[in-house]
Design a protein around this motif. Sequence first.
Motif, PDB file in Angstrom:
ATOM      1  N   PRO A  19     -33.446 -18.700 -54.843  1.00 24.67           N
ATOM      2  CA  PRO A  19     -34.226 -17.486 -54.464  1.00 24.67           C
ATOM      3  C   PRO A  19     -34.886 -17.586 -53.018  1.00 24.67           C
ATOM      4  O   PRO A  19     -35.040 -18.843 -52.440  1.00 24.67           O
ATOM      5  CB  PRO A  19     -35.137 -17.400 -55.502  1.00 24.67           C
ATOM      6  N   GLY A  20     -35.279 -16.374 -52.378  1.00 20.18           N
ATOM      7  CA  GLY A  20     -35.966 -16.516 -51.075  1.00 20.18           C
ATOM      8  C   GLY A  20     -35.129 -16.337 -49.946  1.00 20.18           C
ATOM      9  O   GLY A  20     -33.851 -16.525 -49.859  1.00 20.18           O
ATOM     10  N   ARG A  21     -35.784 -16.377 -48.690  1.00 17.81           N
ATOM     11  CA  ARG A  21     -35.023 -16.371 -47.583  1.00 17.81           C
ATOM     12  C   ARG A  21     -34.566 -17.844 -47.180  1.00 17.81           C
ATOM     13  O   ARG A  21     -35.464 -18.705 -47.230  1.00 17.81           O
ATOM     14  CB  ARG A  21     -36.048 -15.673 -46.569  1.00 17.81           C
ATOM     15  N   THR A  53     -28.063  -8.059 -45.968  1.00 11.89           N
ATOM     16  CA  THR A  53     -28.231  -9.460 -46.506  1.00 11.89           C
ATOM     17  C   THR A  53     -28.661 -10.438 -45.281  1.00 11.89           C
ATOM     18  O   THR A  53     -29.520 -11.154 -45.466  1.00 11.89           O
ATOM     19  CB  THR A  53     -27.062 -10.015 -47.158  1.00 11.89           C
ATOM     20  N   VAL A  54     -28.038 -10.295 -44.115  1.00 15.72           N
ATOM     21  CA  VAL A  54     -28.221 -11.421 -43.110  1.00 15.72           C
ATOM     22  C   VAL A  54     -28.672 -10.521 -41.787  1.00 15.72           C
ATOM     23  O   VAL A  54     -28.440  -9.210 -41.567  1.00 15.72           O
ATOM     24  CB  VAL A  54     -26.892 -12.003 -42.905  1.00 15.72           C
ATOM     25  N   GLY A  97     -40.375 -16.855 -41.881  1.00 16.34           N
ATOM     26  CA  GLY A  97     -40.483 -17.506 -42.910  1.00 16.34           C
ATOM     27  C   GLY A  97     -39.323 -18.015 -43.605  1.00 16.34           C
ATOM     28  O   GLY A  97     -38.330 -17.360 -43.349  1.00 16.34           O
ATOM     29  N   THR A  98     -39.600 -18.573 -44.568  1.00 20.72           N
ATOM     30  CA  THR A  98     -38.366 -19.152 -45.562  1.00 20.72           C
ATOM     31  C   THR A  98     -38.769 -19.204 -46.936  1.00 20.72           C
ATOM     32  O   THR A  98     -40.036 -19.160 -47.219  1.00 20.72           O
ATOM     33  CB  THR A  98     -37.615 -20.488 -45.138  1.00 20.72           C
ATOM     34  N   GLY A  99     -37.605 -19.467 -47.761  1.00 16.80           N
ATOM     35  CA  GLY A  99     -37.904 -19.515 -49.347  1.00 16.80           C
ATOM     36  C   GLY A  99     -38.953 -18.246 -49.711  1.00 16.80           C
ATOM     37  O   GLY A  99     -38.751 -17.075 -49.191  1.00 16.80           O
ATOM     38  N   ALA A 100     -40.019 -18.439 -50.529  1.00 13.06           N
ATOM     39  CA  ALA A 100     -41.015 -17.584 -50.874  1.00 13.06           C
ATOM     40  C   ALA A 100     -41.869 -17.027 -49.746  1.00 13.06           C
ATOM     41  O   ALA A 100     -42.671 -16.083 -50.151  1.00 13.06           O
ATOM     42  CB  ALA A 100     -41.777 -18.091 -52.316  1.00 13.06           C
ATOM     43  N   GLU A 101     -41.803 -18.007 -48.877  1.00  5.15           N
ATOM     44  CA  GLU A 101     -43.063 -17.437 -47.840  1.00  5.15           C
ATOM     45  C   GLU A 101     -42.274 -16.652 -47.098  1.00  5.15           C
ATOM     46  O   GLU A 101     -42.969 -16.264 -45.750  1.00  5.15           O
ATOM     47  CB  GLU A 101     -43.447 -18.734 -47.083  1.00  5.15           C
ATOM     48  N   ALA A 102     -41.418 -15.728 -46.932  1.00  6.99           N
ATOM     49  CA  ALA A 102     -40.626 -14.888 -46.091  1.00  6.99           C
ATOM     50  C   ALA A 102     -41.511 -13.675 -45.740  1.00  6.99           C
ATOM     51  O   ALA A 102     -42.303 -13.245 -46.650  1.00  6.99           O
ATOM     52  CB  ALA A 102     -39.340 -14.164 -46.635  1.00  6.99           C
ATOM     53  N   ALA A 103     -41.480 -13.259 -44.866  1.00  6.16           N
ATOM     54  CA  ALA A 103     -42.708 -12.087 -44.041  1.00  6.16           C
ATOM     55  C   ALA A 103     -42.061 -10.737 -44.937  1.00  6.16           C
ATOM     56  O   ALA A 103     -40.818 -10.208 -45.362  1.00  6.16           O
ATOM     57  CB  ALA A 103     -42.337 -11.760 -42.974  1.00  6.16           C
ATOM     58  N   ASP A 104     -43.010 -10.085 -45.415  1.00  3.94           N
ATOM     59  CA  ASP A 104     -42.668  -8.892 -46.517  1.00  3.94           C
ATOM     60  C   ASP A 104     -42.854  -7.713 -45.435  1.00  3.94           C
ATOM     61  O   ASP A 104     -43.165  -6.650 -45.881  1.00  3.94           O
ATOM     62  CB  ASP A 104     -43.976  -8.685 -47.376  1.00  3.94           C
ATOM     63  N   ARG A 123     -34.922  -6.077 -29.902  1.00  6.37           N
ATOM     64  CA  ARG A 123     -33.428  -5.469 -29.907  1.00  6.37           C
ATOM     65  C   ARG A 123     -33.240  -5.855 -31.470  1.00  6.37           C
ATOM     66  O   ARG A 123     -32.224  -5.196 -31.817  1.00  6.37           O
ATOM     67  CB  ARG A 123     -32.666  -6.372 -29.011  1.00  6.37           C
ATOM     68  N   HIS A 124     -33.569  -6.825 -31.934  1.00  4.83           N
ATOM     69  CA  HIS A 124     -33.309  -7.165 -33.553  1.00  4.83           C
ATOM     70  C   HIS A 124     -34.328  -6.913 -34.363  1.00  4.83           C
ATOM     71  O   HIS A 124     -35.425  -7.271 -34.063  1.00  4.83           O
ATOM     72  CB  HIS A 124     -32.669  -8.638 -33.428  1.00  4.83           C
ATOM     73  N   VAL A 125     -34.014  -6.631 -35.473  1.00  2.00           N
ATOM     74  CA  VAL A 125     -35.071  -6.456 -36.642  1.00  2.00           C
ATOM     75  C   VAL A 125     -34.562  -7.189 -38.082  1.00  2.00           C
ATOM     76  O   VAL A 125     -33.402  -7.250 -38.293  1.00  2.00           O
ATOM     77  CB  VAL A 125     -35.258  -5.093 -36.847  1.00  2.00           C
ATOM     78  N   ILE A 126     -35.443  -7.974 -38.602  1.00  3.02           N
ATOM     79  CA  ILE A 126     -35.553  -8.730 -39.531  1.00  3.02           C
ATOM     80  C   ILE A 126     -35.951  -7.945 -40.621  1.00  3.02           C
ATOM     81  O   ILE A 126     -37.461  -8.263 -40.655  1.00  3.02           O
ATOM     82  CB  ILE A 126     -35.592 -10.141 -39.524  1.00  3.02           C
ATOM     83  N   ALA A 127     -35.578  -7.044 -41.700  1.00  2.80           N
ATOM     84  CA  ALA A 127     -35.974  -6.554 -42.412  1.00  2.80           C
ATOM     85  C   ALA A 127     -36.578  -7.211 -43.910  1.00  2.80           C
ATOM     86  O   ALA A 127     -35.886  -8.551 -43.911  1.00  2.80           O
ATOM     87  CB  ALA A 127     -35.204  -5.374 -43.043  1.00  2.80           C
ATOM     88  N   PRO A 128     -37.503  -6.737 -44.370  1.00  3.21           N
ATOM     89  CA  PRO A 128     -38.064  -7.576 -45.660  1.00  3.21           C
ATOM     90  C   PRO A 128     -36.955  -8.166 -46.554  1.00  3.21           C
ATOM     91  O   PRO A 128     -37.078  -9.281 -47.193  1.00  3.21           O
ATOM     92  CB  PRO A 128     -39.007  -6.833 -46.270  1.00  3.21           C
ATOM     93  N   GLY A 129     -35.996  -7.622 -46.719  1.00  2.26           N
ATOM     94  CA  GLY A 129     -34.885  -7.664 -47.698  1.00  2.26           C
ATOM     95  C   GLY A 129     -33.742  -8.519 -47.336  1.00  2.26           C
ATOM     96  O   GLY A 129     -33.009  -9.161 -48.060  1.00  2.26           O
ATOM     97  N   VAL A 130     -34.012  -9.251 -45.869  1.00  3.17           N
ATOM     98  CA  VAL A 130     -33.075  -9.970 -45.447  1.00  3.17           C
ATOM     99  C   VAL A 130     -33.131 -11.428 -45.978  1.00  3.17           C
ATOM    100  O   VAL A 130     -34.065 -11.934 -46.061  1.00  3.17           O
ATOM    101  CB  VAL A 130     -33.032 -10.078 -43.942  1.00  3.17           C
ATOM    102  N   ARG A 131     -31.973 -11.823 -46.586  1.00  2.91           N
ATOM    103  CA  ARG A 131     -32.045 -13.044 -47.318  1.00  2.91           C
ATOM    104  C   ARG A 131     -31.478 -14.265 -46.499  1.00  2.91           C
ATOM    105  O   ARG A 131     -32.162 -15.457 -46.728  1.00  2.91           O
ATOM    106  CB  ARG A 131     -31.030 -13.171 -48.309  1.00  2.91           C
ATOM    107  N   LEU A 132     -30.730 -14.253 -45.306  1.00  4.62           N
ATOM    108  CA  LEU A 132     -30.143 -15.061 -44.456  1.00  4.62           C
ATOM    109  C   LEU A 132     -30.514 -14.814 -43.260  1.00  4.62           C
ATOM    110  O   LEU A 132     -29.908 -13.387 -42.732  1.00  4.62           O
ATOM    111  CB  LEU A 132     -28.667 -15.380 -44.924  1.00  4.62           C
TER     112      LEU A 132
END
Length: 215
Positions: A19-21, A53-54, A97-104, A123-132
């Motif tokens: 689980p987690g990022r 996902t990524v 962040g990684t694992g359970a410490e991923a940004a929300d 230019r890039h966005v890393i959404a809360p649901g991104v796993r990788l």
Amino acid sequence: MHSAPHHLIDEAVRLLDRPGRRLLGLCGPPGAGKSTLAAALLRGVDAALGPGTVALLPLDGFHLSNAQLERLGLTDRKGSAPSFDVQGYLALLRRVGTGAEAADHDVYAPDYDRLLHEPVAARHVIAPGVRLVITEGNYLGLDQPGWREAAALLDQLWYVDAPDALREQRLGRRHRRNGSSTTRARSRVEGNDRPNGDLVKSVPTGRYDLVVPGM
């Protein structure tokens, strides 16, 4: 449009068994095909696990601006390790962040614009649901301040390899597309890209989880 080999997509997907990022780094000398591989992995993982996902976090977004390079006397060494804001890159990796410490929350990442020849924000966005999150750049394997701390945050670091002659041919074409004359392109490859590549290649391959062919 290139497709990543199935076994590399499977390796990336396997990182998400827990689980987690997760953070996957792609490292290698200039012109090895890191960006091409990263884009292909993004498509492959999203196809396997579903859109969103990524996401991508390129080191190139942390190029210092041309004004800062001029101030530091690094104009002719643009693309070398000191010409990047490694502490800014490290801070953003920590924020992602990684694992359970991923940004929300959405985390925005800069990119490099080859038309402007400057970094551009968000230019890039890393959404809360991104796993990788795939991050790629020349110097992720360096055992130097800032770079080693960034590498320690990665779940895996892959080395992207390609023959020197092929890399330098690609780099020469890139410089010519960006407006350099043939002579200037050759000078940039020999005087800047080549020593940058030699530095990257000096890192022992044991530092990497996987060595993969460039695309």
